[in-house]
Design a protein around this motif. Sequence first.
Motif, PDB file in Angstrom:
ATOM      1  N   LEU A  25       0.824  -1.215   0.000  1.00  0.00           N
ATOM      2  CA  LEU A  25       0.000   0.000   0.000  1.00  0.00           C
ATOM      3  C   LEU A  25       0.858   1.265   0.000  1.00  0.00           C
ATOM      4  N   GLU A  26       2.049   1.196   0.564  1.00  0.00           N
ATOM      5  CA  GLU A  26       2.958   2.349   0.478  1.00  0.00           C
ATOM      6  C   GLU A  26       3.403   2.563  -0.965  1.00  0.00           C
ATOM      7  N   LEU A  28       1.527   1.801  -3.491  1.00  0.00           N
ATOM      8  CA  LEU A  28       0.347   2.351  -4.149  1.00  0.00           C
ATOM      9  C   LEU A  28       0.263   3.863  -3.938  1.00  0.00           C
ATOM     10  N   ARG A  64      -6.736   2.622   5.939  1.00  0.00           N
ATOM     11  CA  ARG A  64      -7.294   1.311   5.619  1.00  0.00           C
ATOM     12  C   ARG A  64      -7.721   0.655   6.911  1.00  0.00           C
ATOM     13  N   ARG A  83      -9.237  -2.769   1.199  1.00  0.00           N
ATOM     14  CA  ARG A  83      -8.707  -1.721   0.314  1.00  0.00           C
ATOM     15  C   ARG A  83      -8.512  -0.464   1.139  1.00  0.00           C
ATOM     16  N   LEU A  84      -7.861   0.508   0.540  1.00  0.00           N
ATOM     17  CA  LEU A  84      -7.795   1.812   1.186  1.00  0.00           C
ATOM     18  C   LEU A  84      -9.202   2.402   1.225  1.00  0.00           C
ATOM     19  N   CYS A 128     -12.421   4.147  -2.876  1.00  0.00           N
ATOM     20  CA  CYS A 128     -11.577   4.946  -1.994  1.00  0.00           C
ATOM     21  C   CYS A 128     -11.994   6.408  -2.098  1.00  0.00           C
TER      22      CYS A 128
END
Length: 137
Positions: A25-26, A28, A64, A83-84, A128
């Motif tokens: 996620l970072e 992303l 998240r 997901r975020l 999101c």
Amino acid sequence: TITGHQLKTDVPKKMGGSDTAPQPLEHLLAALVGCTQATAVYVGRMMQPRLIIDSIDFDVKGYRDERGALSLPIDVLPAIPARLQSVSGTVTVHFKKGIDVNDEQLKVLGEQTEVRCPVANMMHMSGCKMKMTWVNG
């Protein structure tokens, strides 16, 4: 990658990783920042008058609810999406010396960048919530 670069990912120790590289996620969020920067430079150059960007500073945070990814039992679909849920922050745009940018131009730059950035579009379509504040640096 096909361009010869290496991307490494890891997860925190509490999730069974060794915490030696950014989490996916970072990456992303880094992709969002990079795509936003590239798109903003393009949008600025296409505006009339042209807005030439010198640099952009980002202060972006993602949220998240980890229960979506960590929910047990593993054979039951989680009630919370993995997901975020949201991304928010500030985009501070520094323009080339001698370029004066008014609030309306900055608004157009931000709006057009956000709708043209493929990563932002993908994240938005996933559900999101995106809340970015554009600031003239």
